[in-house]
Write a protein that holds these residues in place. Structure first.
Motif, PDB file in Angstrom:
ATOM      1  N   GLY A  59      53.408  60.363  18.104  1.00  0.00           N
ATOM      2  CA  GLY A  59      55.135  59.912  17.832  1.00  0.00           C
ATOM      3  C   GLY A  59      55.710  58.819  19.117  1.00  0.00           C
ATOM      4  N   GLU A  60      55.353  59.074  20.314  1.00  0.00           N
ATOM      5  CA  GLU A  60      55.156  58.311  21.170  1.00  0.00           C
ATOM      6  C   GLU A  60      54.622  57.289  22.341  1.00  0.00           C
ATOM      7  N   THR A  61      55.365  56.366  23.341  1.00  0.00           N
ATOM      8  CA  THR A  61      54.835  55.419  22.666  1.00  0.00           C
ATOM      9  C   THR A  61      53.056  55.562  24.330  1.00  0.00           C
ATOM     10  N   ILE A  62      52.305  54.916  23.705  1.00  0.00           N
ATOM     11  CA  ILE A  62      51.269  55.169  24.758  1.00  0.00           C
ATOM     12  C   ILE A  62      50.789  53.658  24.706  1.00  0.00           C
ATOM     13  N   GLU A  63      50.401  54.134  26.788  1.00  0.00           N
ATOM     14  CA  GLU A  63      50.747  52.968  26.558  1.00  0.00           C
ATOM     15  C   GLU A  63      48.975  53.003  27.846  1.00  0.00           C
ATOM     16  N   VAL A  64      48.399  51.985  27.760  1.00  0.00           N
ATOM     17  CA  VAL A  64      46.893  51.592  27.638  1.00  0.00           C
ATOM     18  C   VAL A  64      46.483  50.833  29.065  1.00  0.00           C
ATOM     19  N   PRO A  65      46.604  51.623  30.097  1.00  0.00           N
ATOM     20  CA  PRO A  65      46.194  50.660  31.383  1.00  0.00           C
ATOM     21  C   PRO A  65      44.840  49.281  31.526  1.00  0.00           C
ATOM     22  N   CYS A  66      45.474  48.082  32.504  1.00  0.00           N
ATOM     23  CA  CYS A  66      44.166  47.033  32.329  1.00  0.00           C
ATOM     24  C   CYS A  66      43.943  47.281  33.902  1.00  0.00           C
ATOM     25  N   GLN A 117      46.613  42.081  39.699  1.00  0.00           N
ATOM     26  CA  GLN A 117      45.974  41.324  38.380  1.00  0.00           C
ATOM     27  C   GLN A 117      45.928  40.251  39.504  1.00  0.00           C
ATOM     28  N   PRO A 118      43.879  40.000  39.283  1.00  0.00           N
ATOM     29  CA  PRO A 118      43.574  39.074  40.115  1.00  0.00           C
ATOM     30  C   PRO A 118      43.937  38.290  39.993  1.00  0.00           C
ATOM     31  N   ASP A 119      44.184  37.217  41.055  1.00  0.00           N
ATOM     32  CA  ASP A 119      44.195  35.440  41.380  1.00  0.00           C
ATOM     33  C   ASP A 119      44.100  34.507  40.201  1.00  0.00           C
ATOM     34  N   LYS A 134      47.691  36.883  26.114  1.00  0.00           N
ATOM     35  CA  LYS A 134      48.558  36.597  26.890  1.00  0.00           C
ATOM     36  C   LYS A 134      47.979  35.995  27.625  1.00  0.00           C
ATOM     37  N   GLN A 135      48.639  34.396  28.069  1.00  0.00           N
ATOM     38  CA  GLN A 135      48.817  33.041  28.498  1.00  0.00           C
ATOM     39  C   GLN A 135      49.370  33.662  29.443  1.00  0.00           C
ATOM     40  N   ALA A 136      48.958  33.092  30.970  1.00  0.00           N
ATOM     41  CA  ALA A 136      49.397  33.522  32.116  1.00  0.00           C
ATOM     42  C   ALA A 136      50.498  32.572  31.914  1.00  0.00           C
ATOM     43  N   HIS A 137      50.961  31.666  31.151  1.00  0.00           N
ATOM     44  CA  HIS A 137      52.255  30.445  31.333  1.00  0.00           C
ATOM     45  C   HIS A 137      52.806  30.862  30.888  1.00  0.00           C
ATOM     46  N   CYS A 185      40.299  45.906  27.177  1.00  0.00           N
ATOM     47  CA  CYS A 185      41.393  44.453  28.323  1.00  0.00           C
ATOM     48  C   CYS A 185      39.905  43.499  28.447  1.00  0.00           C
ATOM     49  N   MET A 186      40.739  42.157  28.013  1.00  0.00           N
ATOM     50  CA  MET A 186      40.033  41.109  29.253  1.00  0.00           C
ATOM     51  C   MET A 186      40.454  40.497  29.649  1.00  0.00           C
ATOM     52  N   GLN A 187      40.124  39.855  31.193  1.00  0.00           N
ATOM     53  CA  GLN A 187      40.983  38.927  31.464  1.00  0.00           C
ATOM     54  C   GLN A 187      40.223  37.805  32.129  1.00  0.00           C
ATOM     55  N   VAL A 188      40.380  36.709  31.867  1.00  0.00           N
ATOM     56  CA  VAL A 188      39.837  35.281  31.636  1.00  0.00           C
ATOM     57  C   VAL A 188      40.291  34.870  33.664  1.00  0.00           C
ATOM     58  N   TRP A 189      39.695  34.711  34.995  1.00  0.00           N
ATOM     59  CA  TRP A 189      40.244  33.326  35.709  1.00  0.00           C
ATOM     60  C   TRP A 189      39.331  32.746  36.629  1.00  0.00           C
ATOM     61  N   GLY A 190      40.179  31.631  36.783  1.00  0.00           N
ATOM     62  CA  GLY A 190      39.128  30.673  37.552  1.00  0.00           C
ATOM     63  C   GLY A 190      37.330  30.894  36.021  1.00  0.00           C
ATOM     64  N   GLY A 191      36.766  30.951  37.233  1.00  0.00           N
ATOM     65  CA  GLY A 191      34.821  31.266  36.202  1.00  0.00           C
ATOM     66  C   GLY A 191      34.393  31.996  35.672  1.00  0.00           C
ATOM     67  N   ASN A 192      35.235  33.483  35.862  1.00  0.00           N
ATOM     68  CA  ASN A 192      35.276  34.748  35.968  1.00  0.00           C
ATOM     69  C   ASN A 192      36.069  35.486  34.229  1.00  0.00           C
ATOM     70  N   VAL A 193      35.093  35.989  33.876  1.00  0.00           N
ATOM     71  CA  VAL A 193      35.805  36.854  32.630  1.00  0.00           C
ATOM     72  C   VAL A 193      35.083  38.939  32.796  1.00  0.00           C
ATOM     73  N   LYS A 194      35.722  39.378  32.874  1.00  0.00           N
ATOM     74  CA  LYS A 194      35.629  40.924  32.619  1.00  0.00           C
ATOM     75  C   LYS A 194      36.729  41.584  31.938  1.00  0.00           C
ATOM     76  N   GLU A 195      35.208  42.629  31.372  1.00  0.00           N
ATOM     77  CA  GLU A 195      35.991  43.367  30.127  1.00  0.00           C
ATOM     78  C   GLU A 195      36.490  44.782  31.696  1.00  0.00           C
ATOM     79  N   TYR A 196      37.646  45.214  30.321  1.00  0.00           N
ATOM     80  CA  TYR A 196      37.786  47.041  31.778  1.00  0.00           C
ATOM     81  C   TYR A 196      38.534  48.282  30.194  1.00  0.00           C
ATOM     82  N   PRO A 197      36.775  48.619  29.430  1.00  0.00           N
ATOM     83  CA  PRO A 197      37.380  49.558  28.433  1.00  0.00           C
ATOM     84  C   PRO A 197      38.187  50.827  28.907  1.00  0.00           C
ATOM     85  N   VAL A 198      38.721  51.273  27.985  1.00  0.00           N
ATOM     86  CA  VAL A 198      40.357  52.532  28.076  1.00  0.00           C
ATOM     87  C   VAL A 198      40.009  53.990  26.960  1.00  0.00           C
TER      88      VAL A 198
END
Length: 564
Positions: free
Chosen positions: A32-39, A45-47, A69-72, A111-124
């Motif tokens: 019944g509460e808001t669940i926060e799932v961290p990335c 956050q990566p540069d 969510k686009q960074a810009h 959670c999947m994040q893309v920066w430069g030529g890198n792609v990384k996933e973080y399962p929770v």
């Protein structure tokens, strides 16, 4: 503990073990509460981050998109088309926010994040917990029967995730099932609409007399909170094992008292009717546990019993002693005796136990019972005997009067303190109180009378020597005695004390005075002769020396004149 509860514990232990040894982190959200799932496990956050995307594992084990969510850009694009469409959002730190958490949210999120030529996933992995409702004991037994396995009640803790673990306690101590005297059966059900679990535990218990007043509780154990039900007590029925007979009276029982007997039994419910045995006389008493003996006597002493109506072997006995006291004393009333008579006091007492006896004479306590020889005036007085036994008190008295004709014991006199008068003292014995009379008039008259002894004093001023009579008399006779008084005018005041020493001193003074008078006469005679010889001169013849016969006669006459 029931088999279902045991399997539930094994399951939870296994899940916790897998979570601890899995490389996929697990977070716990509240129902019944808001669940926060961290990335990135909440890391920085990566540069050069281009975008973040959240996915989830569907029920058919296929991947589903939630948002991008686009960074810009400030806003995320919601890609979910199912129930998550209106419930998901993204935090500034790229954490996934799931509103109004439910059990359906217990799944794998990535959670999947893309920066430069890198792609990384973080399962929770997400787990959703909900605390159970407070445990309650329902379907409670109305009463428990001694030695019989009885369903005490059912404990319920509902709307929980994971399911609550239920345990039973008695007086704060856990009940351990043995499948004979204690049986616990557990059950878990799920609400089809919410998926929340309801745990129930049924307790069957074999009660005994020691369980009277015991408090039974149910404890619900959960990862979020431990809760305890309100304590419950139960009426325990058990048969009578022991009967107790009591005498309600306070203190010792005396003749004439009413005596109440009370019969009690330890059964529950307690018996209300009994048989009373009054010195072998059986008296059934219905719907009452007491019986009263009216106006008991010494013959009422003895053994009394009570028992159950239907079981004579279950009985109790009490010995009742009815106390009594009989007292007879001789003499009594006013006792008139003569001086020198004898008196025998006879006490006859009969009591239920040894009695306490005390004597007083004129309100003064005596050490022992009075025993009289030849009676004296000192024996006269009011004698009171008190005898007590177990609260019974009786008393008897007699007043002894010893009478006799008066007898003067001594008669004496002494000088007053100023030496100008004399105090006469007459002491006599007799009863009734003697009357004292003197043959002279006096002043400062004083009289005292106690224990047959009278002391009478008067003060007199005798102007001449005289004999004084003291006479004492009462209705039985009289006595008289004389004393010689010397006049205080001619009598020299002598110091009080040893009179022989005073007489010796007076004689010594008289002797000295007489000696001085004689010495003065001799000196005077010698002086006269000396003066005569001086006038005549010295004799020159023997005749002159010897003197004439006429002169010798005159000298002889002078020598025989009395001294003045």
């Amino acid at each position: 503990m029931g088999s279902s509860s045991y399997l539930l514990r094994v399951f939870i232990t296994a899940v916790m073990f897998l979570q601890a040894h899995s490389s996929i982190p697990t977070i716990v959200g509240l129902y019944g509460e808001t669940i926060e799932v961290p990335c990135i496990n909440g890391g920085a956050q990566p540069d050069g981050l281009m975008f973040t995307k959240w996915k989830y594992m569907k029920d058919d084990n296929t991947a589903g998109d939630l948002l991008v969510k686009q960074a810009h850009k400030e806003e995320a694009t919601i890609q979910a088309s199912d129930g998550y469409r209106d419930r998901v959002s993204i935090a500034p730190n790229s954490s996934l926010l799931i509103a109004k958490g439910t059990l359906e949210d217990q799944r794998l999120f990535t959670c999947m994040q893309v920066w430069g030529g890198n792609v990384k996933e973080y399962p929770v992995q997400v787990s959703v917990h909900k605390r159970p409702s407070p445990p309650q004991i329902k379907d409670k037994a109305k009463e428990l029967e001694n030695g019989k396995l009885t369903t005490l009640g059912t404990c319920i803790a509902s709307d929980a995730n994971p399911v609550a673990i239920l345990t039973w306690t008695k007086d704060g101590q856990p009940l351990v099932p043995d499948d004979k005297t204690i049986k616990i059966t557990g059950q878990v059900t799920k609400d089809p609409s919410t998926g929340l679990s309801k745990a129930s535990s049924l307790l069957q218990y074999t009660a005994g007399k020691e369980d009277v007043g015991s408090q039974f509780t149910c404890v619900a154990t959960h990862p979020l909170v431990d809760q305890e039900s309100a304590p419950e007590t139960f009426t325990v029925h058990y048969p009578t094992e022991k009967v107790n007979l009591q005498v309600i009276n306070k203190g010792a029982i005396k003749e004439g008292d009413d005596v109440t007997l009370k019969c009690q039994a330890d059964g529950n419910p307690p018996p209300t009717s009994f048989n009373f045995y009054l010195k072998d006389q059986k008296v059934p008493v219905m719907d009452n546990d007491t019986y009263t003996l009216r106006g008991v006597t010494r013959e009422s002493s003895g053994e009394y019993k009570c028992s159950l109506l239907d079981d004579k072997k279950k009985q109790d006995t009490q010995e009742i002693i009815v106390h009594y006291l009989d007292l007879s004393v001789s003499p009594s009333g006013r006792v008139l005796k003569n001086f020198g008579d004898t008196l025998v006091v006879m006490v006859d007492q009969n009591a239920s136990v040894d009695a306490q006896i005390s004597w007083t004479k004129d309100n003064e306590k005596l050490e022992k019972e009075p025993v009289f020889g030849e009676l004296t005036y000192a024996d006269a007085g009011l004698y009171v005997l008190e005898v007590s036994v177990a609260g019974i008190k009786k008393s008897h008295s007699f007043e002894l009067d010893v009478q006799g004709k008066p007898s003067i014991k001594f008669l004496t006199e002494k000088l007053s303190s100023d030496g100008n008068s004399k105090v006469l003292i007459c002491v006599a014995e007799g009863s009734p109180e003697p009357n004292v009379q003197w043959s002279v008039n006096g002043t400062n008259e004083k009289t005292s009378y106690s224990s047959g002894k009278v002391t009478h004093e008067i003060t007199v001023v005798p102007s001449k020597n005289l004999t004084v009579h003291c006479t004492v008399s009462n209705s039985l006779g009289e006595d008289s005695r004389d004393i010689f008084l010397q006049s205080v005018i001619v009598e020299k005041k002598e110091p009080e004390g040893d009179t022989s020493t005073g007489n010796d001193q007076a004689k010594l003074i008289v002797g000295i005075v007489v000696g001085l008078i004689l010495a003065a006469a001799i000196v005077g005679l010698i002086y006269w002769l000396y003066m005569k010889n001086s006038r005549q001169g010295s004799w020159k013849t023997r005749e002159k020396e010897m003197g004439t016969s006429e002169e010798e006669k005159k000298l002889e006459e002078n020598n025989h004149k009395p001294d003045v």
